[in-house]
Design a protein around this motif. Structure first.
Motif, PDB file in Angstrom:
ATOM      1  N   LEU B 208       0.834  -1.215   0.000  1.00  0.00           N
ATOM      2  CA  LEU B 208       0.000   0.000   0.000  1.00  0.00           C
ATOM      3  C   LEU B 208       0.865   1.261   0.000  1.00  0.00           C
ATOM      4  N   GLY B 209       2.013   1.190   0.718  1.00  0.00           N
ATOM      5  CA  GLY B 209       2.904   2.343   0.761  1.00  0.00           C
ATOM      6  C   GLY B 209       3.385   2.713  -0.632  1.00  0.00           C
ATOM      7  N   ILE B 210       3.688   1.700  -1.462  1.00  0.00           N
ATOM      8  CA  ILE B 210       4.143   1.984  -2.825  1.00  0.00           C
ATOM      9  C   ILE B 210       2.967   2.357  -3.716  1.00  0.00           C
ATOM     10  N   ALA B 211       1.838   1.647  -3.560  1.00  0.00           N
ATOM     11  CA  ALA B 211       0.691   1.901  -4.435  1.00  0.00           C
ATOM     12  C   ALA B 211       0.185   3.338  -4.274  1.00  0.00           C
ATOM     13  N   PHE B 212       0.116   3.832  -3.029  1.00  0.00           N
ATOM     14  CA  PHE B 212      -0.351   5.205  -2.816  1.00  0.00           C
ATOM     15  C   PHE B 212       0.815   6.169  -2.662  1.00  0.00           C
ATOM     16  N   ASN B 213       2.051   5.652  -2.746  1.00  0.00           N
ATOM     17  CA  ASN B 213       3.271   6.424  -2.567  1.00  0.00           C
ATOM     18  C   ASN B 213       3.206   7.346  -1.356  1.00  0.00           C
TER      19      ASN B 213
END
Lengths: 296, 295
Positions: B208-213
């Protein structure tokens, strides 16, 4: 001396108001509910009270009553699904309720003022009034505890199944507890609005939920004095040790863990228990003398 | 357009499912409602972030490091918080309270570590690439997310149903005392459950951290709210229920955001929770339980 009073009066007022929140949480735990909804009730009471006081001609007393009624309604609404469920379900649903109240108060900007909140609320609560309310509340709770409702709460808390088999309607008493917790929580929120000129959504979020539960766990879940002692402790400690003020949530988190594991009764109930144990350890005749009973 | 939103919802829902699986697993096996699960998730994302920016690792090793880190935080939580409480005969109420406390402590530590900033992964950490399938725009990222979730879920099912430790865990879920009498080491089972729940949460955190940056010390709170709905909808303690309900919630939430209002999506989600509790508190997939459910 006058200077000292002026300096500490805001803290004193806040202790009274937050003690009301702790009592709302206390009622729920006393009745064996895993409800953490106090912060949500406070939000409803705060906004309802402030809105009625500012926008209508009801005056402070009727506005307060209106806020309390809103809290009762919210408690009864939550009790619809939750009175017949136990444990984890109640914790989950009430934490969700608190978060939803925060996002609703951000969303309903025409009534709640959104993120800026409601400001310029007339200050109608005095320190004397706050003290009187806390005193009346403690008296009321002590009376309830001693009466039939309190005994039913005790039975349900200690063993749900046994209470039901003794003919206690657990649903009915759980509804009462939700309504009472809602009323007291809303009263606290309303007092906060009437005392501090302004309220914002983040006042009634997760930190308040944690404060209420921490105050009751620390002070004691059984006696009426417990929540008050817990509140005073949690509010005064950061004032005495200034560096702790920034670490308030860390302090409360660590206290919750340590107290539940090593001192699950809390301060007041722990002391009461110790006193009873010492009492019981004395020889029977000395105890009879001390309590003014005739010799056996 | 509708198909595209459906796809986006399924991808988000897969991550919700991954996160909720750990929560429901710990509850199903040990009757512990771990409210610090969101903090474990957040620490997974932080470890992934520091591995990429601080240690200069590539994405895959950082991802594995975050999974291990999540498992470590979760096991530490059991050893330092839940086990002392168990030893002193704490009840269900006590476990909920200490997990709230642990959540605060973990969040506070993360706040210190990040200076309360929202952190962003370096640009281009994940190759941006689009495919066109059946008229839908599918990004490489979405494919990798779904594949990673599927792999982790298969690993979980294999663990539960094909290893001795998994069999022990299922026995403990049915009755902890009896399984101890039969020679099952409860400490090993607690260790295994918490490690796996933490690993799944850590993986979900990085994804999620990468998907929503966006990585911040507050990121665990909203997903906990979603997970509450997922585990109640799926039936507390049910693995297939959490999986299906997670995907379903992702779809519902995405469609609400697109077609109704983004501010109200939280309220819709909570309304759903309320209706499920009122109508079917055992969850909508309770029919699947008994043999499939861990509890």
């Amino acid at each position: 001396m006058g200077n000292l009073v002026a300096t500490y009066r805001p803290l004193f007022d806040l202790i009274c108001i937050y003690a009301v929140f702790a009592f709302s949480q206390y009622v729920a735990l006393r009745a064996g509910l895993f409800s953490l909804a106090t912060a949500g009730f406070a939000s409803i009471g705060g906004y309802a009270g402030a809105y009625l006081l500012k926008e209508t001609a009801l005056g402070p007393v009727l506005s307060g009553v209106g806020a309390i009624l809103c809290g009762v309604a919210a408690g009864l609404f939550l009790s619809l699904p939750l009175a017949r469920l136990r444990g984890a379900f109640q914790a989950i649903a009430t934490i969700g309720f608190v978060q939803i109240m925060v996002s609703l108060s951000l969303f309903a900007a025409p009534i709640t003022g959104g993120a800026l909140g409601l400001n310029a609320i007339p200050k109608v609560a005095s320190s004397g009034l706050l003290v009187a309310i806390v005193a009346v509340l403690m008296l009321l709770l002590a009376v309830i505890n001693r009466g039939g409702i309190g005994r039913a709460f005790d039975a349900i808390r200690q063993d749900y199944t046994v209470a039901a088999s003794l003919g206690i309607s657990t649903n009915k008493y759980s509804r009462y507890a939700f309504a009472l917790s809602g009323a007291i929580g809303a009263l606290g929120g309303c007092l906060l609005a009437f005392d501090t000129y302004s309220i914002q959504p983040d006042l009634f979020g997760f930190p308040l939920l944690v404060f209420a539960i921490a105050a009751v766990i620390l002070g004691g879940r059984s006696s009426v004095a417990g929540p008050l002692v817990g509140t005073v402790f949690l509010m005064v400690l950061p004032e005495l040790a200034r560096p702790l003020a920034d670490e308030r949530l860390l302090l409360q988190g660590a206290l919750l863990i340590v107290v539940i594991i090593y001192w699950p009764r809390g301060i007041v109930d722990g002391l009461v228990r110790r006193w009873h144990d010492r009492d019981a350890a004395q020889d029977p005749q000395a105890r009879r003398d001390r309590h003014g009973l005739p010799a056996a | 357009m509708f198909g595209q939103e459906l796809l986006n919802g399924v991808v988000v829902g897969a991550v919700y499912a991954l996160f909720s699986l750990g929560l429901t697993l710990v509850f199903g096996i040990h009757r512990i409602l771990n409210l610090a699960h969101g903090a474990v998730f957040m620490w997974g994302a932080l470890i992934g972030y520091f591995a990429v920016t601080g240690a200069g690792l590539a994405l895959l090793p950082a991802f594995i490091l975050a999974i291990l880190g999540g498992a470590l935080v979760s096991v530490a939580l059991d050893l330092l918080v839940f086990r002392p409480l168990r030893r002193r005969q704490g009840d269900e109420f006590g476990t909920i309270i200490v997990s709230i406390g642990a959540n605060l402590v973990l969040m506070h530590l993360a706040q210190q570590a990040t200076n309360a900033q929202t952190l962003r992964f370096p640009f281009g950490i994940f190759p941006i690439h689009f495919y066109h399938l059946l008229g839908l725009r599918v990004s490489l990222q979405q494919i990798v997310i779904v594949a990673a979730v599927a792999l982790l879920v298969i690993a979980l099912v294999l663990y539960l149903f094909r290893t001795n430790l998994g069999t022990d865990a299922r026995a403990v879920a049915i009755d902890e005392r009896t399984s101890m009498l039969l020679g099952i080491n409860p400490h090993a089972v607690y260790f295994g459950t918490f490690a796996i729940a933490g690993a799944l949460a850590g993986a979900a955190g990085v994804i999620l951290g990468i998907a929503f940056n966006s990585v911040s010390y507050l990121m665990g709170e909203p997903i906990m709210l979603q997970a509450f709905v997922v585990i109640v909808l799926g039936g507390l303690g049910s693995v297939p229920g959490a999986l299906l309900a997670g995907v379903m919630l992702g779809v519902i939430q995405t469609l609400t955001t697109v077609y109704i209002s983004s501010e109200l999506s939280d309220a819709v989600v909570f309304g759903l929770l309320f209706v499920v509790l009122l109508a079917r508190p055992r969850g909508f997939f309770a029919g699947l339980h008994t043999e499939h459910r861990v509890a």
